[in-house]
Scaffold this motif. Sequence first.
Motif, PDB file in Angstrom:
ATOM      1  N   PRO A 212      52.769 -32.299  36.230  1.00  0.00           N
ATOM      2  CA  PRO A 212      52.491 -33.261  35.158  1.00  0.00           C
ATOM      3  C   PRO A 212      51.550 -34.350  35.673  1.00  0.00           C
ATOM      4  CG  PRO A 212      54.838 -32.783  35.285  1.00  0.00           C
ATOM      5  CD  PRO A 212      54.205 -32.153  36.495  1.00  0.00           C
ATOM      6  N   LYS A 213      50.736 -34.888  34.804  1.00  0.00           N
ATOM      7  CA  LYS A 213      49.711 -35.850  35.211  1.00  0.00           C
ATOM      8  C   LYS A 213      50.300 -37.090  35.878  1.00  0.00           C
ATOM      9  CE  LYS A 213      45.592 -38.239  33.568  1.00  0.00           C
ATOM     10  NZ  LYS A 213      45.898 -39.491  34.270  1.00  0.00           N
ATOM     11  N   ASP A 214      51.419 -37.582  35.378  1.00  0.00           N
ATOM     12  CA  ASP A 214      51.973 -38.804  35.955  1.00  0.00           C
ATOM     13  C   ASP A 214      52.423 -38.598  37.401  1.00  0.00           C
ATOM     14  OD1 ASP A 214      54.089 -37.160  34.866  1.00  0.00           O
ATOM     15  OD2 ASP A 214      55.457 -38.820  35.266  1.00  0.00           O
ATOM     16  N   ILE A 215      52.878 -37.387  37.711  1.00  0.00           N
ATOM     17  CA  ILE A 215      53.268 -37.094  39.096  1.00  0.00           C
ATOM     18  C   ILE A 215      52.023 -36.918  39.965  1.00  0.00           C
ATOM     19  CG2 ILE A 215      54.432 -35.432  40.613  1.00  0.00           C
ATOM     20  CD1 ILE A 215      56.443 -34.932  38.430  1.00  0.00           C
ATOM     21  N   ARG A 216      51.013 -36.245  39.432  1.00  0.00           N
ATOM     22  CA  ARG A 216      49.754 -36.087  40.182  1.00  0.00           C
ATOM     23  C   ARG A 216      49.167 -37.450  40.530  1.00  0.00           C
ATOM     24  NH1 ARG A 216      47.982 -32.396  36.129  1.00  0.00           N
ATOM     25  NH2 ARG A 216      46.296 -33.865  35.635  1.00  0.00           N
ATOM     26  N   ASP A 217      49.159 -38.341  39.550  1.00  0.00           N
ATOM     27  CA  ASP A 217      48.566 -39.672  39.756  1.00  0.00           C
ATOM     28  C   ASP A 217      49.354 -40.502  40.762  1.00  0.00           C
ATOM     29  OD1 ASP A 217      46.635 -39.003  37.931  1.00  0.00           O
ATOM     30  OD2 ASP A 217      47.535 -40.112  36.261  1.00  0.00           O
ATOM     31  N   ASN A 218      50.612 -40.157  40.985  1.00  0.00           N
ATOM     32  CA  ASN A 218      51.468 -40.913  41.901  1.00  0.00           C
ATOM     33  C   ASN A 218      51.352 -40.420  43.347  1.00  0.00           C
ATOM     34  OD1 ASN A 218      53.349 -42.816  42.708  1.00  0.00           O
ATOM     35  ND2 ASN A 218      55.125 -41.656  42.001  1.00  0.00           N
ATOM     36  N   ILE A 219      50.704 -39.289  43.556  1.00  0.00           N
ATOM     37  CA  ILE A 219      50.588 -38.733  44.913  1.00  0.00           C
ATOM     38  C   ILE A 219      49.416 -39.387  45.644  1.00  0.00           C
ATOM     39  CG2 ILE A 219      50.136 -36.647  46.262  1.00  0.00           C
ATOM     40  CD1 ILE A 219      51.505 -35.043  44.054  1.00  0.00           C
ATOM     41  N   ARG A 220      49.695 -39.928  46.811  1.00  0.00           N
ATOM     42  CA  ARG A 220      48.659 -40.583  47.616  1.00  0.00           C
ATOM     43  C   ARG A 220      48.143 -39.672  48.717  1.00  0.00           C
ATOM     44  NH1 ARG A 220      48.886 -43.824  52.176  1.00  0.00           N
ATOM     45  NH2 ARG A 220      51.162 -43.817  52.113  1.00  0.00           N
ATOM     46  N   VAL A 221      49.039 -38.940  49.392  1.00  0.00           N
ATOM     47  CA  VAL A 221      48.660 -38.062  50.505  1.00  0.00           C
ATOM     48  C   VAL A 221      49.495 -36.780  50.446  1.00  0.00           C
ATOM     49  CG1 VAL A 221      48.515 -37.767  53.015  1.00  0.00           C
ATOM     50  CG2 VAL A 221      48.035 -40.009  51.999  1.00  0.00           C
ATOM     51  N   ILE A 222      48.824 -35.652  50.661  1.00  0.00           N
ATOM     52  CA  ILE A 222      49.538 -34.379  50.866  1.00  0.00           C
ATOM     53  C   ILE A 222      49.115 -33.873  52.238  1.00  0.00           C
ATOM     54  CG2 ILE A 222      49.936 -32.023  50.046  1.00  0.00           C
ATOM     55  CD1 ILE A 222      49.065 -32.925  47.276  1.00  0.00           C
ATOM     56  N   SER A 223      50.060 -33.833  53.159  1.00  0.00           N
ATOM     57  CA  SER A 223      49.749 -33.450  54.542  1.00  0.00           C
ATOM     58  C   SER A 223      50.445 -32.126  54.889  1.00  0.00           C
ATOM     59  CB  SER A 223      50.198 -34.545  55.508  1.00  0.00           C
ATOM     60  OG  SER A 223      49.994 -34.144  56.852  1.00  0.00           O
ATOM     61  N   TYR A 224      49.653 -31.192  55.374  1.00  0.00           N
ATOM     62  CA  TYR A 224      50.218 -29.925  55.837  1.00  0.00           C
ATOM     63  C   TYR A 224      50.823 -30.160  57.220  1.00  0.00           C
ATOM     64  CZ  TYR A 224      50.535 -24.932  56.901  1.00  0.00           C
ATOM     65  OH  TYR A 224      50.994 -23.673  57.221  1.00  0.00           O
ATOM     66  N   SER A 225      52.154 -30.038  57.313  1.00  0.00           N
ATOM     67  CA  SER A 225      52.861 -30.383  58.552  1.00  0.00           C
ATOM     68  C   SER A 225      53.841 -29.275  58.935  1.00  0.00           C
ATOM     69  CB  SER A 225      53.602 -31.714  58.389  1.00  0.00           C
ATOM     70  OG  SER A 225      52.743 -32.732  57.941  1.00  0.00           O
ATOM     71  N   PRO A 226      53.359 -28.127  59.388  1.00  0.00           N
ATOM     72  CA  PRO A 226      54.245 -26.991  59.681  1.00  0.00           C
ATOM     73  C   PRO A 226      55.174 -27.270  60.868  1.00  0.00           C
ATOM     74  CG  PRO A 226      52.033 -26.566  60.476  1.00  0.00           C
ATOM     75  CD  PRO A 226      51.950 -27.841  59.696  1.00  0.00           C
ATOM     76  N   THR A 227      56.356 -26.685  60.791  1.00  0.00           N
ATOM     77  CA  THR A 227      57.320 -26.759  61.896  1.00  0.00           C
ATOM     78  C   THR A 227      57.707 -25.337  62.284  1.00  0.00           C
ATOM     79  OG1 THR A 227      59.256 -26.816  60.438  1.00  0.00           O
ATOM     80  CG2 THR A 227      58.228 -28.934  60.978  1.00  0.00           C
ATOM     81  N   ARG A 228      58.469 -25.227  63.347  1.00  0.00           N
ATOM     82  CA  ARG A 228      58.890 -23.898  63.805  1.00  0.00           C
ATOM     83  C   ARG A 228      59.788 -23.231  62.769  1.00  0.00           C
ATOM     84  NH1 ARG A 228      63.230 -22.020  66.462  1.00  0.00           N
ATOM     85  NH2 ARG A 228      64.050 -24.130  66.735  1.00  0.00           N
ATOM     86  N   ILE A 229      60.618 -24.032  62.145  1.00  0.00           N
ATOM     87  CA  ILE A 229      61.553 -23.485  61.144  1.00  0.00           C
ATOM     88  C   ILE A 229      60.846 -23.262  59.799  1.00  0.00           C
ATOM     89  CG2 ILE A 229      63.687 -23.911  59.870  1.00  0.00           C
ATOM     90  CD1 ILE A 229      64.613 -25.618  62.229  1.00  0.00           C
ATOM     91  N   TYR A 230      60.004 -24.226  59.412  1.00  0.00           N
ATOM     92  CA  TYR A 230      59.303 -24.128  58.131  1.00  0.00           C
ATOM     93  C   TYR A 230      57.789 -24.187  58.372  1.00  0.00           C
ATOM     94  CZ  TYR A 230      63.915 -25.193  56.237  1.00  0.00           C
ATOM     95  OH  TYR A 230      65.253 -25.176  55.936  1.00  0.00           O
TER      96      TYR A 230
END
Length: 284
Positions: A212-230
């Motif tokens: 939804p647009k309101d959630i998109r507008d609220n996102i400041r950073v999306i960081s790809y942060s892989p771990t061993r488990i995920y």
Amino acid sequence: MKDFLQNYFNKIKNSILNFFKNSSFKSRMVKLYKYVIDKFKINSKNFEKINGGKFKQNLKKSLLLFLPLLFFILILSYFISPLSKIDSITINGNGYISRSHISSKMNIEKGDSVFKVIGHRKNLTKYILSEDHRIKSISFSLNSFNKLVVNVNPYKQIGYETRKSGQYLILENGSVSNNPVNNPNDNKYPYIVNFDNRKNLNTIIDKYLKLPKDIRDNIRVISYSPTRIYPDELHVYMRDGNKIIILLSNFSYKMQFYRSIATKLKSRSVINMEVGAYSYPIKK
């Protein structure tokens, strides 16, 4: 080309018909007719009766000779008239791509022949799309014979990719601009970082656009942060101060619950959505 010429000749035909229907023209022809009758003392009724049939035959023959010549004259007059030159260029819907940039890629200027467009639309479109990956589609049309209208549909801006040399615009097709953005509007688009894998970048774009647009507008950073488990873990930083830990695989689904979770928080918190959903306050 066929439709264009047909419209042009229809306009010429209407002009000629209007000319012949003009009252001043009729009055001049009547005067000329009377002058000929009086000059040569011709009985008009007998003349029409005797020569009417021959006149019609001669008229038909003359028209058969005259019409091709008229057609040639019209074609020639068109090529030397202002109608064959582009009178104006209007560029619509270019969005964040400057009109001057699009104009330079077209290599068409005011005063050029309209035949730089007629019959070349497909080639023009193909060339411009290959020159600028930001353009999703482009169309060319001629209004009023020689007014060029260009409609540009660019790809949507999704966010910014951060590199050492600056921020680069990310588009909905997954491509990244070649030139850094001097003053990125980070209040409008998120920073999408550490997505070195282009496949993962395309995936997050697709899932981000489904939010939804309101959630998109609220996102400041999306960081790809892989771990061993995920290996597909993401860290999402919201503009309201909350942080979300979520997986790329279920990003678009679980992010839809953010509103209901955030309204229940008493302070800025970390919301973990990897498995289920739970939260804890961010340590100051």
